[in-house]
Design an enzyme around this catalytic site. Structure first.
Site, PDB file in Angstrom:
ATOM      1  N   GLN A 276      -4.503  -1.693   9.870  1.00  0.00           N
ATOM      2  CA  GLN A 276      -4.434  -2.993   9.198  1.00  0.00           C
ATOM      3  C   GLN A 276      -5.007  -4.085  10.102  1.00  0.00           C
ATOM      4  O   GLN A 276      -4.675  -4.157  11.288  1.00  0.00           O
ATOM      5  CB  GLN A 276      -2.972  -3.297   8.813  1.00  0.00           C
ATOM      6  CG  GLN A 276      -2.787  -4.544   7.984  1.00  0.00           C
ATOM      7  CD  GLN A 276      -3.417  -4.463   6.594  1.00  0.00           C
ATOM      8  OE1 GLN A 276      -3.576  -3.384   6.030  1.00  0.00           O
ATOM      9  NE2 GLN A 276      -3.804  -5.592   6.046  1.00  0.00           N
TER      10      GLN A 276
ATOM     11  N   ASP B  51     -10.827   2.751   4.382  1.00  0.00           N
ATOM     12  CA  ASP B  51     -11.201   1.332   4.281  1.00  0.00           C
ATOM     13  C   ASP B  51     -12.726   1.153   4.200  1.00  0.00           C
ATOM     14  O   ASP B  51     -13.198   0.081   3.832  1.00  0.00           O
ATOM     15  CB  ASP B  51     -10.708   0.566   5.514  1.00  0.00           C
ATOM     16  CG  ASP B  51      -9.382  -0.134   5.287  1.00  0.00           C
ATOM     17  OD1 ASP B  51      -9.111  -0.540   4.149  1.00  0.00           O
ATOM     18  OD2 ASP B  51      -8.645  -0.301   6.275  1.00  0.00           O
TER      19      ASP B  51
ATOM     20  N   LYS C 175       0.840  -1.200   0.000  1.00  0.00           N
ATOM     21  CA  LYS C 175       0.000   0.000   0.000  1.00  0.00           C
ATOM     22  C   LYS C 175       0.879   1.256   0.000  1.00  0.00           C
ATOM     23  O   LYS C 175       0.620   2.213  -0.726  1.00  0.00           O
ATOM     24  CB  LYS C 175      -0.930  -0.016   1.216  1.00  0.00           C
ATOM     25  CG  LYS C 175      -2.007  -1.103   1.131  1.00  0.00           C
ATOM     26  CD  LYS C 175      -2.780  -1.282   2.439  1.00  0.00           C
ATOM     27  CE  LYS C 175      -3.760  -2.451   2.325  1.00  0.00           C
ATOM     28  NZ  LYS C 175      -4.551  -2.679   3.547  1.00  0.00           N
TER      29      LYS C 175
END
Ligand code: GUN
Length: 290
Positions: free
Chosen positions: A98, A121, A54
């Site tokens: 994460q 997200d 990412k």
């Protein structure tokens, strides 16, 4: 018949170059770079790889990325404090934590703490709610990438039967909600199967589009797929024979009409959609403030 490969890697590269062309003039006009902050807790090797990808992808398109690393035994309070600091930092436009998080952490509380306008997200309950209502703000990256892939290959969803294997908050549930949206990108009839569904093959054999997101290596076998169907494999399973998807690729490609490879299918698109969400977050914050 051998299925046509859905090349997520190539599409992701195109999307990244389109994004880079939009980001450069925007960054110049506003005198700042859209910035993503990733929070990585502990040393799960897969999570470290994903976060690394990412960050690398951010740099390629002219976004800035920051990494906040916390030890595996971090307390709930310390993690929430970290999220609060990133929320309050005007130089950070997107925040992602994460997953998975270690067992002492209450994941839902952490996801709820992320500022919904920085929630790239799309896991905050406000953004989940907007998606369920059919007016998404930030769409979770993997389902968003799958929709882009279907659009790119002109595989329609409207009026078709899509079977989603898996009911996770990250893929299965948001995928089903996206496909149920009104309009040409949705309008599907959706069936969601999960670990308590007896004989999922009864449903998968009826699917025009089959999306496998269960995390079980090669669980989708050729007899579960209708000839000509589109098969999307979200699985990334580390096995002694290497990385394999949830689909028995070699057998299923003989039956399916379209199929994603693993790797090089859905994964690169997940990262590409995260970059778009970060740019969208930056535009939302900067243009609203100005
Ligand atoms: N872990 C597995 N997939 C994801 C994702 O899309 N976002 C985050 N934050 N963690 C994940």
């Amino acid at each position: 018949m051998t299925a046509t490969l859905l090349d997520g890697k190539a599409l992701a590269a195109r999307l990244r170059s389109q994004l880079a062309e939009e980001v450069a003039p925007w960054a110049k006009r506003h005198g700042l770079r859209p910035t993503l902050a990733a929070v990585l807790v502990g040393d799960n090797p897969a999570s470290r790889v994903y976060v690394g990808k990412k960050q690398q992808a951010c740099r390629k398109v002219g976004l800035e990325s920051r990494l906040v690393e916390l030890p595996a035994d971090v307390s709930q309070a310390r993690l929430l404090e970290t999220v609060d600091q990133l929320n309050a930092d005007p130089g950070v436009h997107g925040v992602l934590v994460q997953l998975p998080l270690p067992p002492q952490i209450e994941t839902q509380e952490v996801l709820r703490r992320v500022d919904p306008r920085k929630d790239v997200d799309g896991f905050h309950p406000e953004n989940v709610g907007l998606l369920v209502q059919g007016r998404p703000r930030f769409v979770p990256c993997t389902p968003a990438g799958i929709c882009r892939l279907l659009q790119h290959y002109e595989i329609p969803t409207a009026g078709r039967h899509v079977v989603v294997l898996g009911r996770s908050d990250i893929v299965g549930k948001p995928m089903a909600n996206l496909l149920l949206r009104r309009g040409p990108e949705g309008d599907a009839t959706v069936t969601v199967c999960h670990s308590r569904t007896p004989e999922p093959a009864r449903f998968t054999r009826e699917a025009d589009i089959l999306i496998a997101a269960v995390g079980r290596p090669k669980m989708v076998t050729a007899d579960m797929v209708r000839p000509g169907a589109t098969v999307i494999d979200v699985g990334i399973n580390r096995t002694p024979e290497g990385l394999v998807g949830d689909v028995d690729f070699d057998a299923v490609r003989q039956v399916a009409g379209f199929i994603t490879p693993v790797p090089g299918g859905v994964g690169p698109l997940t990262v590409a959609m995260l970059l778009w969400n970060t740019f969208q977050a930056a535009r939302g914050q900067v243009e609203q403030a100005g």
